[in-house]
Design a protein around this motif. Structure first.
Motif, PDB file in Angstrom:
ATOM      1  N   TYR A  83       0.832  -1.204   0.000  1.00  0.00           N
ATOM      2  CA  TYR A  83       0.000   0.000   0.000  1.00  0.00           C
ATOM      3  C   TYR A  83       0.868   1.256   0.000  1.00  0.00           C
ATOM      4  N   ASN A  84       0.338   2.309  -0.627  1.00  0.00           N
ATOM      5  CA  ASN A  84       1.080   3.556  -0.779  1.00  0.00           C
ATOM      6  C   ASN A  84       0.299   4.742  -0.225  1.00  0.00           C
ATOM      7  N   SER A  85       1.024   5.814   0.044  1.00  0.00           N
ATOM      8  CA  SER A  85       0.390   7.076   0.405  1.00  0.00           C
ATOM      9  C   SER A  85      -0.085   7.776  -0.865  1.00  0.00           C
ATOM     10  N   GLU A  86      -0.777   8.883  -0.680  1.00  0.00           N
ATOM     11  CA  GLU A  86      -1.325   9.635  -1.809  1.00  0.00           C
ATOM     12  C   GLU A  86      -0.676  11.016  -1.867  1.00  0.00           C
ATOM     13  N   PRO A  87      -0.365  11.527  -3.060  1.00  0.00           N
ATOM     14  CA  PRO A  87       0.194  12.886  -3.143  1.00  0.00           C
ATOM     15  C   PRO A  87      -0.859  13.926  -2.769  1.00  0.00           C
ATOM     16  N   PHE A  88      -0.500  14.802  -1.857  1.00  0.00           N
ATOM     17  CA  PHE A  88      -1.433  15.806  -1.351  1.00  0.00           C
ATOM     18  C   PHE A  88      -0.900  17.206  -1.640  1.00  0.00           C
ATOM     19  N   PHE A  89      -1.719  17.988  -2.332  1.00  0.00           N
ATOM     20  CA  PHE A  89      -1.366  19.368  -2.644  1.00  0.00           C
ATOM     21  C   PHE A  89      -2.147  20.289  -1.705  1.00  0.00           C
ATOM     22  N   SER A  90      -1.429  21.095  -0.942  1.00  0.00           N
ATOM     23  CA  SER A  90      -2.059  21.973   0.037  1.00  0.00           C
ATOM     24  C   SER A  90      -1.970  23.422  -0.408  1.00  0.00           C
ATOM     25  N   GLU A  91      -3.011  24.188  -0.098  1.00  0.00           N
ATOM     26  CA  GLU A  91      -3.002  25.609  -0.437  1.00  0.00           C
ATOM     27  C   GLU A  91      -1.944  26.373   0.350  1.00  0.00           C
ATOM     28  N   THR A  92      -1.506  25.797   1.460  1.00  0.00           N
ATOM     29  CA  THR A  92      -0.483  26.451   2.278  1.00  0.00           C
ATOM     30  C   THR A  92       0.917  25.926   1.990  1.00  0.00           C
ATOM     31  N   GLY A  93       1.018  24.919   1.115  1.00  0.00           N
ATOM     32  CA  GLY A  93       2.315  24.337   0.811  1.00  0.00           C
ATOM     33  C   GLY A  93       2.974  24.998  -0.389  1.00  0.00           C
ATOM     34  N   PRO A 150       3.909  25.651  -4.161  1.00  0.00           N
ATOM     35  CA  PRO A 150       3.154  25.449  -5.410  1.00  0.00           C
ATOM     36  C   PRO A 150       3.674  24.240  -6.193  1.00  0.00           C
ATOM     37  N   ASN A 151       2.738  23.429  -6.675  1.00  0.00           N
ATOM     38  CA  ASN A 151       3.059  22.259  -7.499  1.00  0.00           C
ATOM     39  C   ASN A 151       3.983  21.270  -6.793  1.00  0.00           C
ATOM     40  N   SER A 152       3.957  21.284  -5.482  1.00  0.00           N
ATOM     41  CA  SER A 152       4.788  20.370  -4.705  1.00  0.00           C
ATOM     42  C   SER A 152       3.889  19.541  -3.799  1.00  0.00           C
ATOM     43  N   ALA A 153       3.818  18.244  -4.076  1.00  0.00           N
ATOM     44  CA  ALA A 153       2.934  17.359  -3.311  1.00  0.00           C
ATOM     45  C   ALA A 153       3.669  16.743  -2.127  1.00  0.00           C
ATOM     46  N   GLN A 154       2.927  16.527  -1.053  1.00  0.00           N
ATOM     47  CA  GLN A 154       3.441  15.833   0.116  1.00  0.00           C
ATOM     48  C   GLN A 154       2.747  14.476   0.230  1.00  0.00           C
ATOM     49  N   PRO A 155       3.484  13.422   0.580  1.00  0.00           N
ATOM     50  CA  PRO A 155       2.835  12.116   0.743  1.00  0.00           C
ATOM     51  C   PRO A 155       1.895  12.124   1.944  1.00  0.00           C
ATOM     52  N   LEU A 156       0.692  11.635   1.747  1.00  0.00           N
ATOM     53  CA  LEU A 156      -0.305  11.649   2.818  1.00  0.00           C
ATOM     54  C   LEU A 156      -1.053  10.326   2.834  1.00  0.00           C
ATOM     55  N   LEU A 157      -1.079   9.680   3.976  1.00  0.00           N
ATOM     56  CA  LEU A 157      -1.880   8.467   4.142  1.00  0.00           C
ATOM     57  C   LEU A 157      -3.209   8.801   4.808  1.00  0.00           C
ATOM     58  N   TRP A 158      -3.153   9.506   5.936  1.00  0.00           N
ATOM     59  CA  TRP A 158      -4.361   9.819   6.695  1.00  0.00           C
ATOM     60  C   TRP A 158      -4.764  11.265   6.469  1.00  0.00           C
ATOM     61  N   ALA A 159      -5.945  11.459   5.896  1.00  0.00           N
ATOM     62  CA  ALA A 159      -6.495  12.796   5.686  1.00  0.00           C
ATOM     63  C   ALA A 159      -7.399  13.128   6.868  1.00  0.00           C
ATOM     64  N   PRO A 160      -7.071  14.163   7.641  1.00  0.00           N
ATOM     65  CA  PRO A 160      -7.825  14.448   8.870  1.00  0.00           C
ATOM     66  C   PRO A 160      -9.103  15.239   8.617  1.00  0.00           C
ATOM     67  N   THR A 183      -9.865  16.741  -1.189  1.00  0.00           N
ATOM     68  CA  THR A 183     -10.181  17.890  -2.038  1.00  0.00           C
ATOM     69  C   THR A 183     -10.543  19.109  -1.195  1.00  0.00           C
ATOM     70  N   SER A 184     -11.324  18.890  -0.147  1.00  0.00           N
ATOM     71  CA  SER A 184     -11.713  19.993   0.733  1.00  0.00           C
ATOM     72  C   SER A 184     -10.496  20.583   1.435  1.00  0.00           C
ATOM     73  N   LEU A 185      -9.654  19.716   1.983  1.00  0.00           N
ATOM     74  CA  LEU A 185      -8.483  20.187   2.717  1.00  0.00           C
ATOM     75  C   LEU A 185      -7.495  20.909   1.811  1.00  0.00           C
ATOM     76  N   SER A 186      -7.293  20.382   0.614  1.00  0.00           N
ATOM     77  CA  SER A 186      -6.314  20.993  -0.284  1.00  0.00           C
ATOM     78  C   SER A 186      -6.750  22.377  -0.743  1.00  0.00           C
ATOM     79  N   ASN A 187      -8.055  22.647  -0.657  1.00  0.00           N
ATOM     80  CA  ASN A 187      -8.572  23.966  -1.026  1.00  0.00           C
ATOM     81  C   ASN A 187      -8.884  24.844   0.186  1.00  0.00           C
TER      82      ASN A 187
END
Length: 224
Positions: free
Chosen positions: A79-89, A91-101, A175-179
């Motif tokens: 199993y793998n994590s998912e690339p997460f794009f954050s509005e506070t991170g 630009p165009n740089s994803a962080q690996p995320l398994l658990w979305a809070p 999607t909600s968190l990334s926005n």
């Protein structure tokens, strides 16, 4: 919706499978976080396993019957994590995320619902054995598969400690968190995800689970 409507947050709800034996059909779960358990690599039998993988590994050979007898060419799933794009991170740089809070302030608000009275009857002749309950703060998982297998149900619970399985929530939360929008998920448990004897109960108890989830949603909105 985020692009075209003026919203303050997302309240996502529906039904889900139950993989936690301390929960029952008809209960409502409001998880504190979600994992996308549909992102994995199916390895070649000759592939070397990465001992540093701490997300989850499914050794298909361990499910041979009789146990330990013969070999299994399906081998191993990692199993793998998912690339997460954050509005506070960056630009165009994803962080690996398994658990979305789930949004913490909404989760605290949802704790007020734990004494909510939920429906127990499917119809005039079919009742659940006990009164359903609402539980806040467990874990949920999402994948693009309908889980109806006892062995995989137990694997998900033992490996990821999740209590519910569905096919949408993780995507909505990420999607909600990334926005930058608050989000909460409310799910009624409609079936045992393969843990039952005989046919899956979603066709019988799905409407009751949906009713209880909707009741929790309405009550939550009244607390906002």
């Amino acid at each position: 919706m985020l692009d075209f409507f003026d919203i303050t947050g997302i309240v996502h709800f529906g039904i889900a499978g139950n993989v936690n034996n301390s929960m029952s059909i008809g209960d409502v779960t409001i998880p504190k976080q979600f994992a996308h358990t549909g992102i994995w690599d199916w390895l070649n039998p000759n592939a070397k396993l990465n001992a540093n993988n701490n997300i989850g590994q499914l050794d298909i050979e361990s499910y041979n019957v009789p146990k330990g007898h013969g070999s299994n060419l399906l081998w191993h799933i990692v199993y793998n994590s998912e690339p997460f794009f954050s509005e506070t991170g960056e630009p165009n740089s994803a962080q690996p995320l398994l658990w979305a809070p789930i949004s913490e302030h909404w989760l605290k608000l949802a704790a007020n619902l734990e004494d909510l009275s939920l429906e127990q009857s499917v119809n005039s002749t079919l009742f659940l054995e006990r009164k359903p309950k609402l539980v806040v703060g467990l874990k949920g998982s999402t994948a693009n598969i309908f889980v109806d297998n006892a062995a995989y149900r137990d694997f998900l619970f033992q490996t990821f400690k999740v209590s519910s399985v569905d096919m949408e929530s993780s995507a909505v939360v990420m999607t909600s968190l990334s926005n930058g929008y608050p989000v909460i998920v409310i799910r009624g448990l409609s079936d045992l995800a393969g843990g039952q004897l005989g046919q899956n109960g979603i066709d019988i108890f799905g409407s009751l689970a949906a009713t209880n989830a909707a009741k929790a949603v309405i009550t939550f909105l009244q607390h906002l």
